[in-house]
Each structure stands twice: as C-alpha cells, then as structure tokens.
Design an enzyme around this catalytic site. Structure first.
Site, PDB file in Angstrom:
ATOM      1  N   GLY A   1      -1.544   4.394  -8.584  1.00  0.00           N
ATOM      2  CA  GLY A   1      -2.187   3.084  -8.652  1.00  0.00           C
ATOM      3  C   GLY A   1      -3.646   3.153  -8.223  1.00  0.00           C
ATOM      4  O   GLY A   1      -3.965   3.697  -7.172  1.00  0.00           O
TER       5      GLY A   1
ATOM      6  N   ASN B   1       9.557   2.787   0.649  1.00  0.00           N
ATOM      7  CA  ASN B   1       8.198   3.227   0.973  1.00  0.00           C
ATOM      8  C   ASN B   1       7.317   2.009   1.140  1.00  0.00           C
ATOM      9  O   ASN B   1       7.539   0.963   0.528  1.00  0.00           O
ATOM     10  CB  ASN B   1       7.643   4.151  -0.117  1.00  0.00           C
ATOM     11  CG  ASN B   1       6.957   3.381  -1.216  1.00  0.00           C
ATOM     12  OD1 ASN B   1       5.784   2.997  -1.086  1.00  0.00           O
ATOM     13  ND2 ASN B   1       7.667   3.106  -2.300  1.00  0.00           N
TER      14      ASN B   1
ATOM     15  N   VAL C   1       3.675   2.662   1.177  1.00  0.00           N
ATOM     16  CA  VAL C   1       2.412   3.403   1.124  1.00  0.00           C
ATOM     17  C   VAL C   1       1.227   2.428   1.053  1.00  0.00           C
ATOM     18  O   VAL C   1       0.223   2.602   1.752  1.00  0.00           O
ATOM     19  CB  VAL C   1       2.407   4.376  -0.075  1.00  0.00           C
ATOM     20  CG1 VAL C   1       1.029   4.983  -0.275  1.00  0.00           C
ATOM     21  CG2 VAL C   1       3.442   5.463   0.146  1.00  0.00           C
TER      22      VAL C   1
ATOM     23  N   ASN D   1      -2.320   3.526 -13.751  1.00  0.00           N
ATOM     24  CA  ASN D   1      -1.754   2.318 -13.148  1.00  0.00           C
ATOM     25  C   ASN D   1      -2.893   1.598 -12.427  1.00  0.00           C
ATOM     26  O   ASN D   1      -3.592   2.191 -11.605  1.00  0.00           O
ATOM     27  CB  ASN D   1      -0.634   2.724 -12.189  1.00  0.00           C
ATOM     28  CG  ASN D   1       0.040   1.540 -11.527  1.00  0.00           C
ATOM     29  OD1 ASN D   1      -0.518   0.936 -10.616  1.00  0.00           O
ATOM     30  ND2 ASN D   1       1.233   1.211 -11.962  1.00  0.00           N
TER      31      ASN D   1
ATOM     32  N   CYS E   1       3.337  -4.612  -6.778  1.00  0.00           N
ATOM     33  CA  CYS E   1       3.420  -3.785  -5.579  1.00  0.00           C
ATOM     34  C   CYS E   1       3.850  -4.656  -4.401  1.00  0.00           C
ATOM     35  O   CYS E   1       3.162  -5.617  -4.054  1.00  0.00           O
ATOM     36  CB  CYS E   1       2.091  -3.116  -5.244  1.00  0.00           C
ATOM     37  SG  CYS E   1       2.225  -2.142  -3.727  1.00  0.00           S
TER      38      CYS E   1
ATOM     39  N   ASN F   1       9.578  -2.343 -10.797  1.00  0.00           N
ATOM     40  CA  ASN F   1       8.940  -1.799  -9.598  1.00  0.00           C
ATOM     41  C   ASN F   1      10.009  -1.807  -8.497  1.00  0.00           C
ATOM     42  O   ASN F   1      11.160  -2.134  -8.743  1.00  0.00           O
ATOM     43  CB  ASN F   1       7.725  -2.657  -9.229  1.00  0.00           C
ATOM     44  CG  ASN F   1       6.704  -1.873  -8.412  1.00  0.00           C
ATOM     45  OD1 ASN F   1       7.076  -1.073  -7.550  1.00  0.00           O
ATOM     46  ND2 ASN F   1       5.426  -2.091  -8.645  1.00  0.00           N
ATOM     47  N   THR F   2       9.623  -1.457  -7.276  1.00  0.00           N
ATOM     48  CA  THR F   2      10.642  -1.335  -6.228  1.00  0.00           C
ATOM     49  C   THR F   2      11.155  -2.699  -5.768  1.00  0.00           C
ATOM     50  O   THR F   2      10.473  -3.712  -5.864  1.00  0.00           O
ATOM     51  CB  THR F   2      10.061  -0.600  -5.011  1.00  0.00           C
ATOM     52  OG1 THR F   2       8.847  -1.255  -4.630  1.00  0.00           O
ATOM     53  CG2 THR F   2       9.779   0.847  -5.328  1.00  0.00           C
TER      54      THR F   2
ATOM     55  N   GLY G   1      13.818   2.884 -12.706  1.00  0.00           N
ATOM     56  CA  GLY G   1      14.549   2.451 -11.525  1.00  0.00           C
ATOM     57  C   GLY G   1      15.750   3.356 -11.319  1.00  0.00           C
ATOM     58  O   GLY G   1      16.788   3.171 -11.939  1.00  0.00           O
ATOM     59  N   GLY G   2      15.584   4.384 -10.517  1.00  0.00           N
ATOM     60  CA  GLY G   2      16.717   5.229 -10.136  1.00  0.00           C
ATOM     61  C   GLY G   2      17.170   6.227 -11.168  1.00  0.00           C
ATOM     62  O   GLY G   2      18.288   6.748 -11.075  1.00  0.00           O
TER      63      GLY G   2
END
Lengths: 254, 301
Positions: free
Chosen positions: B46, B69, B71, B99, B130, B192-193, B243-244
């Site tokens: 990113g 995470n 970060v 990104n 994010c 995304n997460t 995703g995974g």
C-alpha cells in the site's frame, strides 16, 4: 528446504537441542546471528517459527528450541529421522571483528546464537568469553559446549550456579568499567529485551561497542509484511528480519 | 493446451493468480523462491501520498488458523516509490499493480494520478478498506457514499484499470460493490482483513499495540468466499477474490464462486513459493475435470 533431524536432545528444563541436515543437496552458507524459519506442521499453527542458528558443522545445522507454545512444542517433539521444512539463512549476522576481545552475553534461550558466533570468532584467532545467565541452574543450556569454545562465566538469579543475580550484576562488568574496558572492546548480546537493554546501557557506560540480536514477533521473515519492526534513532521502523536481527545497539531507540 | 488467461478491465493476466498487497513486498523479496513470470500479477505494498511509519510494535498476533496485523500502511510514500522502487519493478516479468491508500480524497486522487504516469504500471488497487489507520482507509470503505466519493475522484485522475479493494467490515458488501461500479471502477477485489482483537490472558493486556488488527489466513476463508459469491451476483465488473487462500483448491473455490482472478496473501508467509504451486494446481484441476479454459469455471456455482 527440508531438513532431516539427526539428533534431538532435551537440554535444560524447557529446551530441545536439534541437529539436522538437508534431505537433498548441501546446507547454504550461514553466518552467526542469522536465523531460520521453521515450519511446525501441525493443524492450527499457521506461521513459521523464527529460530536462531545455534551451530553449524559442515552440512549439519543445529537449533535450540524453547518449547513455549504449540508450534515450538511440535518442533521439540521431533525425533531422529523426522523432517522439518526450513527457510534459511535469513537476516544479517553479527560482525566478526578479529582484533577484538569479545564478551558474549546471553540469557535464557538467547544463548543459542552465541555458540556459533564464538566458534566463528575462535576460528579468527580470538578466544571469546561467554557470560551466560538463567533464572536457575536447571535452565542453563549446553555449558559444556560453550566451554569447548571459550571461557564461560555464569550468573543465575537464585545463585544455584555461578554468581547470584542477573548477568548485568556479574562481576565481569565491574572489572570492565574499573580497568577501562579490561581489553574488551565489543559485547555481543542475545536474550530477553530487558536484559539486552541493561547490557546495552552497561556497554555504553564502559565505552564498549555492543551488538544486540532481537527476537521480535515475525510473520514472513523476508521483509514483506513489516510486522517485526523495531524503531531506530532516525525515527524509522525497520524490519528485524531483514535489517537485523543483529543491530548495533547505538542505532536502536530503546 | 490449457488456457489460464483472464482479463480484469484492460488488464490481461496470463493466469488468475496474483499476490495480495502487503504480503509480497515489491516482489523483489520473493525472487529467490518464485519465478515472477509464472504469476498473473503482483499487487505491491500500500502506497500513500506522504511517507508513513505505521503503528508501533507489536503489530502481529497469531490466532487459530489465522493472524492479526496492525501494520498501519508503513510505506515510504509515492515519491519514493516513483524514484526508487519503480525502476526496480518496472521490468519484472509480470503485471505490477500498485495498492493506493490515503487519508483524504485528494490524497487518493493525487497518488493515483502519480502512479498513472508510470508506464509499466497497468493498474491500481484502491485500498478503501485498511482497518489499521485512524484517518481514511476503511472509513471510506464502510459506506456506499464514502466509497463512491473516493472512486469518483480517483476515476477522474486515473485512466488505466482501476480495482477497488473492499472491506468485509460492513453490513452489505454488495451495496458497496455496486456503488463503486456505478462510479466507474473496472473491478473489485475482496476481502481485505476482518477486524479482530487478541488478548494475552496471562499478562492481562492487549497483544497488539493499537488493540485491534485485521484478521487474515484460513480462518477468514468461508467469510471471504460468501462475500465474493454475493458481490459476483451483484455486479457486472470482474471480481478478484481473496481471503485465506492456501491451496489451489481454495483458489478454485473462489473462481467457482464468481471470482475472475484471485490474490494470495498470508499463505506467502508460510510457503514463499505457494503462488506458483497454486498456478500449477489450478491447471491440474482443469485438466482433471476436462476443462480447456479457466474461464469455463468462473461463477458456475
């Protein structure tokens, strides 16, 4: 690469000493202070475990694994003939200054990389002095192996072996400051962060260069995820996996 | 001869396997393990208008079959990217996608404009998802109006393929996908997460420096698969699923759910060569089931 375990021995109360060699080909050149990312191949454990290189002899590499969680327990139960996947060698190692009279200070399982470092210094004609610490005698690791490479001083918190107290309370440090570094011009240290911070402070007071090996929590090990960072004096976060794990203590913001 | 090629907007991928932002550095870090020419594309870290130091350590916690995470978009900024990183990645033998993230709409648009000037970057992935930054980031991605406003501004500033990365931390992800499609996005990538948390019971404290983080890894795959399926039903633009994904079978499941391509993230940490294994595994799957093109399996479930 896949490594085949050639030796597995319980050392201390919580650790296992593993020796292994590649199932195919030869071991790449590894420097003292570098580490491997070992894969614990068990359900539920996702990430690799960064383990410092304890020793290298030909194509045989060894590790000290402290069993703390599921991943390291899986590594600890490996027996002779078992295979473990490793990414190695990773990171930057210790500097090897042949003109120095080095003091190698380790605490707990942090003593692991100091054996290979001591051996490398010895090959350069320098006899290292190890100062090894643990909470009690039971937790000291492989003293005999260290004694084969250099002089060994010991500190335990309960006084069950060597001097009583933390490594930083050991009399070697008072000699250092008393005799204007006593011929020692470089300290290498690895262990719990509070211990390394204290060692760094003493080294600075004595005017002795100091290199520390950090063990920050890591994911990728190759500088991609930026999870394992440490802050340096220039205000930047730097990857321990690629810019370390060994740093000059002077650059760290502690 | 198996045909693995897919198209995302004007972007042609030799196969549907890309790497997820923040898990593969700039590709350079993985060249010892992967022939980058075997990948459909790589999405690099990113990038923001100004340099960012990210959040303090600790930034990562391993959880059951996953990791958190926080970060926080550590990167050296778009100027540094253009001057120092672009020359190293512009000749890589794969599609390099940047990104792009930001704190304000103007940041996003300006960063996208700057990246648009780089000839060898054929696409951007707009990160409006994010979960680890205070301003911007996910804040834009959790409402349809917020997502639309960023995409609208970036669309004006950026003419090449525009992929928008969606947050799963929303009530109705299909609604957000439709909103960005309406503003001219060429593709959406998801997920995304998932925002999560870890607590150290023995020490009675939060594990991560900012308390919360984004969950990734096998633990999120069923959620990701469901969302990819829902979004693929809701939009006409191609969907990129992530995703995974750990194996070729995981990747095939995303294609079956409606993804035209996939991104592999956390798996790179466990096996740095996993992406090439996934490319080969997709080919083997197609051959085993008598398909000649990967496009035959997209969205068939």
């Amino acid at each position: 690469m896949d490594l085949c375990v050639t030796h597995s021995e319980r050392v201390g109360a919580q650790c296992v000493w593993l020796k292994a060699r590649p199932t195919e080909g030869s071991l790449p050149a590894c420097l003292p202070g570098q580490f491997a990312q070992l894969r614990a191949d068990t359900p539920g454990v996702l990430l690799r475990r960064p383990i410092s290189i304890h020793d290298v002899c030909g194509d045989e590499i060894s590790f000290l694994v402290q069993m703390v969680g599921e991943g390291t327990r899986w590594l600890g139960q490996l027996g002779v003939g078992d295979v473990v996947n490793a990414v190695l060698p990773l990171g930057n190692g210790f500097s090897l200054m042949p003109e120095d009279t080095p003091l190698l200070v380790g605490g707990g399982v942090g003593v692991a990389p100091l054996l290979y470092l001591g051996r490398a210094l010895r090959e350069k004609g320098v006899k290292p002095t190890f100062l090894l610490g643990a909470r009690t005698k039971d937790l000291l690791l492989r003293l005999d192996a260290f004694r084969e490479v250099g002089d060994v001083l010991v500190a335990t918190e309960d006084g069950s072996e060597g001097e009583r107290g933390f490594v930083t309370q050991h009399s070697v440090f008072s000699q250092l400051s008393a005799s204007a570094t006593n011929g020692c011009s470089r300290i290498y240290t690895c262990g719990p962060a509070p211990m390394m911070k204290a060692v760094t402070k003493l080294a600075k007071e004595c005017g002795v260069a100091c290199e520390v090996s950090l063990e920050n929590r890591m994911a990728c090990g190759v500088g991609a995820c930026l999870c394992c960072v440490t802050e340096t004096n220039d205000g930047h976060n730097r990857c321990v996996c690629t810019e370390g794990p060994v740093f000059d203590a002077e650059v760290l913001r502690w | 001869m198996l045909d693995l090629a897919v198209k995302i907007g004007a972007l042609e991928l030799r196969n549907p396997v890309m790497t997820a932002s923040g898990t593969f550095g700039y590709g350079l870090e993985f060249q010892d393990f992967v022939d980058l020419g075997e990948l459909g594309g790589i999405v690099v870290k990113g990038t923001t208008l100004k340099p960012r130091e990210g959040n303090p350590y600790p930034r990562m916690a391993e959880t059951a079959s996953g990791m958190l995470n926080c970060v926080g978009l550590q990167n050296k900024g778009v100027d540094y990217f253009c001057e120092h990183i672009y020359p190293q990645v512009k000749d890589l033998p794969t599609n390099v996608i940047v990104n792009v993230s930001g704190s304000t709409i103007d940041d996003y648009a300006e960063t996208a404009r700057r990246i648009g000037e780089l000839e060898a970057i054929p696409a951007i992935e707009l990160n409006i998802s994010c979960p680890n930054v205070k301003q911007g980031g996910m804040a834009f991605g959790v409402t349809a109006a917020g997502a639309a406003s960023v995409v609208k501004a970036v669309r004006k500033a950026y003419g090449k393929t525009l992929i928008v990365k969606l947050s799963p931390n929303v009530t109705d992800i299909a609604e957000i996908a439709r909103a960005v499609e309406d503003e001219g996005a060429d593709s959406v990538s998801l997920i995304n997460t998932l925002m999560g948390m870890a607590i150290d019971a023995e020490r009675r404290r939060k594990v991560l420096s900012i308390g919360t983080g984004g969950l990734s890894g096998p633990a999120v795959k069923p959620v990701a698969l469901r969302m990819v399926y829902q979004v693929a039903q809701a939009v006409k633009i191609p969907v990129i699923g992530l995703g995974g994904i750990m194996t070729a079978t995981d990747a095939v499941e995303f294609l079956l759910a409606g993804a035209t391509a996939v991104e592999v993230g956390t798996a790179n940490f466990i096996d740095p060569a996993v992406t090439t294994k996934i490319v080969r595994g997709i080919g083997e799957y197609l051959a085993r089931h008598g398909f000649s093109s990967v496009r035959e399996i997209i969205g068939v479930v």
